[in-house]
Design an enzyme around this catalytic site. Sequence first.
Site, PDB file in Angstrom:
ATOM      1  CB  ALA A 235      12.765   3.602   3.815  1.00  0.00           C
ATOM      2  CE  LYS A 236      10.228  11.561   2.194  1.00  0.00           C
ATOM      3  NZ  LYS A 236      10.142  12.167   3.412  1.00  0.00           N
TER       4      LYS A 236
END
Length: 299
Positions: A235-236
Amino acid sequence: MMPAGRFAPSPSGELHLGNLRTALLAWLFARSTGRRFLVRVEDLDRARAGAEVVQLRDLATIGIDWDEPVVRQSERTELYEDALRALAAAGLTYECYCTRREIQEAPSAPHAPQGAYPGTCRNLTEAERERRRAERPAAIRLRAGVSEWPVTDVLHGAYTGLVDDFVLRRNDGVVAYNLAVVVDDAVQGVDQVVRGDDLLPSTPRQAYLAGLMGYGVPEYAHVPLVLNRAGRRLAKRDGAVTLPALAAEGIPAERATASLLASLGLPPTLPDALAAFSPAALPRDPWVIDPSRWTATAS
Ligand code: GLU
């Protein structure tokens, strides 16, 4: 129609290394078997403005090409509605008025597998339907004739999984992914489905539905995901996990691509990887990376 493979991203944000690795694999599987390669934007749900353009740019940047204009699911609702009408005409659908909560709290039928829709709305009388319809809009469910279905996967072998009366159209009118994907793959001539192995559990439902609709069942290859050190999907917040973020750290797309290919045991450029590609030699386990260290060591 020449058979095809495809990559079908949901435009919910930027593609991260895991998505890019799956895209490379889908492209390698298709191109190494002489198939067309298609890109389909799965924007029925979770679409974010601008994400599609960025995703397609990143795919092209790592060397992926496709043979026909990209299709968008949001522009194909007539096709899905036709499929729904055909299933309804065959007596294979019913309206469901259950809330999520009602489904959770319903006693499950004896021997029903965990996670299966309990069948609450399956056999309502017309009078009951009238009454419930007035309360809330109906979803459309498949009237499944089985509770599980076998599929064969290039990497996982024989796999049998749950088929229940799954939703075909949600009660907000949005066509469900399981219907759209089956219709699109059939209409587009896709006979090879390569995607992340988080989708393996949905595959028996899709293969069963394809059979009901008279479509061929594609070849499936569910490929391992990329995970962070905690064992979760990237994820980011994991750091530089997209091409633009890596570029900002001084890692050009060619190096990112080479690292993704190296993680698959393949040489660093796409043409060489294509020449060397063999599904049997692919790793079967997730690729676990620490994005902060990966940035420092990307080959
Ligand atoms: N749109 C789905 C996703 O991005 C992939 C669906 C598929 O490949 O069948 O997770």
